[in-house]
Design an enzyme around this catalytic site. Structure first.
Site: not given
Length: 290
Positions: A98, A173, A241
């Site tokens: 990701t 995502k 994150k």
């Protein structure tokens, strides 16, 4: 059977690489920064281990990466001994990290310069999804490249979808994480309210989970949340994150994400409570803090 390399054997990558070997039947070579973990993987699944990303990727038809963040990804791909230098013409680099859409486009350009192709393919489903080979994979690529790689990706996935050109997988995502952030905060507030109101949380969830309020998070996390246990799933540090990537992209594209920004701050509070490695459902712990 394809010749495959897998770079990054964390909690996600380790089982994903295993599925490529056992379910997919591919010839798999792995690399991990801590080499002993690569040796443990070989002992468990067979295959081979490379001492560098480039060594693992040499002669591979498909190279998978699954590391921590943009900088880690650049290190194992375009850094010294990175995989791109070792890619053979026609190979496909598939990134399951990701990361940002920006780094996906960088890697696509670098792969094209080598006569290769690139797919950004972040995943959803957590550690359990990786271990059971039922991840959801969101891909950004040219359609012909996607169709070439899809049968290989299927080894660790339940759902594989092409979202658009390179970068689109990472953008999808980001949408996934936006939806999860708001949903988990809502679930935490609902459980907190129910407790304060004196309701039996198990009976409550048994009923409302079958209605419009139901969700994967409710079904799979309400028990541990109710017990104050937060060692099951995606860590707060990693969620922050991801949300940082989301909010950075939103500043670029002009999207308004007030709830996402607020929940990101709430996760910052959880980190301050010592919950950096707690799972994302620990938003409830923040509400229950005395």
């Amino acid at each position: 059977m394809a010749k495959v390399a897998f770079i990054g054997l964390g909690v996600m990558g380790y089982p994903m690489a295993g599925h490529l070997k056992t379910k997919g039947g591919h010839d798999v070579t792995v690399y991990n920064r801590t080499f002993s973990k690569a040796e443990a993987w070989v002992a468990a699944f067979g295959g081979k281990a490379g001492k560098t990303p480039a060594e693992a990727a040499r002669d591979a038809d498909f190279v998978f990466t699954c590391v921590g963040n943009d900088d880690d990804l650049r290190s194992v791909t375009i850094g010294e001994d990175g995989v791109i230098a070792a890619l053979k013409p026609g190979a496909v680099l598939i990134d399951n990290t990701t990361a940002s859409a920006e780094v996906a486009r960088e890697l696509d350009e670098a792969a094209r310069a080598k006569g290769c192709a690139f797919i950004d393919a972040p995943v959803s489903g957590g550690q359990a999804g990786a271990e059971n080979g039922v991840l959801t994979v969101m891909c950004g690529a040219e359609e012909a490249v996607f169709e070439k790689a899809r049968p290989v990706i299927d080894a660790y996935a339940r759902m594989v979808g092409l979202m658009g050109p390179v970068g689109s997988g990472q953008l999808a995502k980001m949408v996934n994480q936006i939806c999860i952030a708001g949903l988990v905060q809502g679930l935490a507030e609902g459980i907190h309210f129910g407790k304060q109101a004196g309701l039996d949380i198990e009976k409550l969830v048994e009923v409302i989970s079958k209605g419009a309020a139901g969700s994967w998070q409710m079904e799979n996390r309400h028990k541990t949340m109710n017990q104050g246990k937060y060692d099951f799933g995606f860590a707060v540090d990693w969620m922050r994150k991801d949300l940082g990537i989301v909010l950075s992209e939103a500043r670029r594209n002009g999207a308004k994400l007030p709830v996402t920004a607020l929940v990101d701050q709430f996760y910052g509070d959880v980190q301050q409570m010592g919950g950096r490695r707690w799972d994302t459902s620990s938003l409830l712990a923040r509400l229950e803090k005395k």
